[in-house]
Design a protein around this motif. Structure first.
Motif, PDB file in Angstrom:
ATOM      1  N   GLN A   1       0.771  54.894   4.854  1.00 43.86           N
ATOM      2  CA  GLN A   1       1.992  54.539   5.553  1.00 43.86           C
ATOM      3  C   GLN A   1       3.191  54.827   4.657  1.00 43.86           C
ATOM      4  N   GLN A   2       4.276  55.284   5.273  1.00 42.94           N
ATOM      5  CA  GLN A   2       5.534  55.484   4.562  1.00 42.94           C
ATOM      6  C   GLN A   2       6.672  55.087   5.481  1.00 42.94           C
TER       7      GLN A   2
ATOM      8  N   LEU B   1      13.308  60.732  16.382  1.00 36.92           N
ATOM      9  CA  LEU B   1      12.681  61.444  15.268  1.00 36.92           C
ATOM     10  C   LEU B   1      11.541  62.279  15.818  1.00 36.92           C
ATOM     11  N   ALA B   2      11.373  63.478  15.287  1.00 34.01           N
ATOM     12  CA  ALA B   2      10.333  64.382  15.763  1.00 34.01           C
ATOM     13  C   ALA B   2       9.473  64.852  14.596  1.00 34.01           C
ATOM     14  N   ILE B   3       8.149  64.813  14.803  1.00 29.75           N
ATOM     15  CA  ILE B   3       7.229  65.422  13.839  1.00 29.75           C
ATOM     16  C   ILE B   3       7.171  66.909  14.158  1.00 29.75           C
ATOM     17  N   THR B   4       7.669  67.741  13.264  1.00 28.69           N
ATOM     18  CA  THR B   4       7.811  69.169  13.567  1.00 28.69           C
ATOM     19  C   THR B   4       6.728  70.036  12.954  1.00 28.69           C
ATOM     20  N   GLU B   5       6.091  69.579  11.866  1.00 27.20           N
ATOM     21  CA  GLU B   5       5.102  70.440  11.207  1.00 27.20           C
ATOM     22  C   GLU B   5       4.184  69.608  10.326  1.00 27.20           C
ATOM     23  N   LEU B   6       2.951  70.075  10.172  1.00 25.71           N
ATOM     24  CA  LEU B   6       1.981  69.439   9.278  1.00 25.71           C
ATOM     25  C   LEU B   6       1.177  70.517   8.574  1.00 25.71           C
TER      26      LEU B   6
ATOM     27  N   PHE C   1      -6.728  65.090  -1.658  1.00 30.99           N
ATOM     28  CA  PHE C   1      -5.989  66.257  -1.166  1.00 30.99           C
ATOM     29  C   PHE C   1      -4.680  65.761  -0.556  1.00 30.99           C
ATOM     30  N   GLU C   2      -3.747  66.669  -0.362  1.00 36.01           N
ATOM     31  CA  GLU C   2      -2.410  66.302   0.081  1.00 36.01           C
ATOM     32  C   GLU C   2      -2.102  66.868   1.474  1.00 36.01           C
ATOM     33  N   ILE C   3      -1.404  66.063   2.255  1.00 29.58           N
ATOM     34  CA  ILE C   3      -0.944  66.456   3.590  1.00 29.58           C
ATOM     35  C   ILE C   3       0.571  66.358   3.601  1.00 29.58           C
ATOM     36  N   GLU C   4       1.215  67.447   3.953  1.00 32.08           N
ATOM     37  CA  GLU C   4       2.677  67.484   4.007  1.00 32.08           C
ATOM     38  C   GLU C   4       3.134  67.427   5.461  1.00 32.08           C
ATOM     39  N   VAL C   5       4.067  66.524   5.755  1.00 30.39           N
ATOM     40  CA  VAL C   5       4.560  66.316   7.115  1.00 30.39           C
ATOM     41  C   VAL C   5       6.074  66.489   7.123  1.00 30.39           C
TER      42      VAL C   5
ATOM     43  N   ALA D   1      21.266  61.680  10.781  1.00 25.03           N
ATOM     44  CA  ALA D   1      21.230  62.475  12.008  1.00 25.03           C
ATOM     45  C   ALA D   1      21.265  63.961  11.683  1.00 25.03           C
ATOM     46  N   GLN D   2      20.442  64.737  12.392  1.00 22.37           N
ATOM     47  CA  GLN D   2      20.335  66.195  12.253  1.00 22.37           C
ATOM     48  C   GLN D   2      19.807  66.630  10.882  1.00 22.37           C
ATOM     49  N   ALA D   3      19.064  65.760  10.221  1.00 15.47           N
ATOM     50  CA  ALA D   3      18.491  66.080   8.908  1.00 15.47           C
ATOM     51  C   ALA D   3      16.977  66.251   9.021  1.00 15.47           C
ATOM     52  N   LEU D   4      16.431  67.070   8.117  1.00 22.83           N
ATOM     53  CA  LEU D   4      14.993  67.335   8.049  1.00 22.83           C
ATOM     54  C   LEU D   4      14.482  66.934   6.664  1.00 22.83           C
ATOM     55  N   LYS D   5      13.287  66.323   6.626  1.00 20.06           N
ATOM     56  CA  LYS D   5      12.721  65.905   5.346  1.00 20.06           C
ATOM     57  C   LYS D   5      11.204  65.985   5.424  1.00 20.06           C
ATOM     58  N   THR D   6      10.574  66.297   4.292  1.00 20.96           N
ATOM     59  CA  THR D   6       9.116  66.355   4.236  1.00 20.96           C
ATOM     60  C   THR D   6       8.579  65.141   3.483  1.00 20.96           C
ATOM     61  N   TYR D   7       7.400  64.700   3.901  1.00 22.07           N
ATOM     62  CA  TYR D   7       6.723  63.553   3.295  1.00 22.07           C
ATOM     63  C   TYR D   7       5.302  63.970   2.933  1.00 22.07           C
TER      64      TYR D   7
END
Length: 218
Positions: free
Chosen positions: A174-175, A126-131, A144-148, A181-187
């Motif tokens: 924590q989440q 798993l890779a953290i790609t953006e924040l 305030f909100e942080i999107e990952v 596999a090969q899917a992207l999702k934001t938290y």
């Protein structure tokens, strides 16, 4: 000539790279001329194969994206007419950008016998790609909100992997991440700070085959 894709996407395949390089070197006679080029590092070695130094430093990977066109540019400057035969060994993970750039040099490479060694895809990663901080203005004691964004670029589906938000070395959220596999999702994390100033934040996900993309500092 050996061209090594030393870009970040090859991390996690260090053992495969060294094993493959050793097998290549075993096939090259000691008195043959050898050129070693890294996509980011440029020309690493030019000389007889028998004098090749320890391959560990030559196989050093970077945190850059890399461009094969730069490595082929270095190769083009080497006078090929000095050699009777021409063999090109390429070690890469064959990302689409690599293939597109490589095709641009197809005519120049016609005189070479080309061997491509494709690094296997990571099974578990798993890779953290953006924040992004979603609020334009941050005020003390107001949420305030942080999107990952998390990308599963491995071969297996992942379930219930711990994702943590820390600010100033304190865990504030924590989440659990579940991704095919090969899917992207934001938290989304929601938190607040008690005072203004500079705060050190970190998003972290549990370890896997490539830990270098498991932390993001902000």
């Amino acid at each position: 000539t050996i061209i090594l894709d030393d870009s970040f996407s090859m991390r996690g395949n260090e053992k495969y790279i060294k094993n493959t390089v050793n097998k290549i070197l075993q096939q090259i006679p000691d008195k043959n001329q050898l050129n070693w080029i890294n996509m980011n590092g440029g020309l690493q070695y030019m000389g007889l194969k028998v004098d090749v130094p320890e391959i560990g430093p030559l196989c050093k990977l970077t945190y850059k994206s890399g461009a094969v066109i730069e490595a082929l540019g270095v190769l083009a400057q080497i006078k090929q007419e000095n050699y009777i035969s021409h063999e090109l060994y390429i070690l890469t993970d064959a990302q689409s950008s690599f293939i597109i750039e490589f095709q641009k040099y197809s005519e120049e490479l016609e005189m070479m016998n080309i061997y491509a060694f494709i690094a296997p895809k990571l099974e578990n990663n798993l890779a953290i790609t953006e924040l992004s901080v979603l609020n334009d203005i941050l005020l003390p004691n107001e949420h305030f909100e942080i999107e990952v964004s998390i990308y599963n670029n491995g071969l297996i589906d992942k379930e219930n992997v711990l994702l943590q938000l820390s600010i100033n070395n304190m865990t504030l959220g924590q989440q659990l991440v579940t991704l095919k596999a090969q899917a992207l999702k934001t938290y989304i994390f929601k938190t607040a700070l008690s005072k203004t100033g500079i705060h050190n934040g970190m998003i972290e996900i549990d370890s896997d085959n490539r830990n270098e993309d498991n932390r993001l500092f902000f």
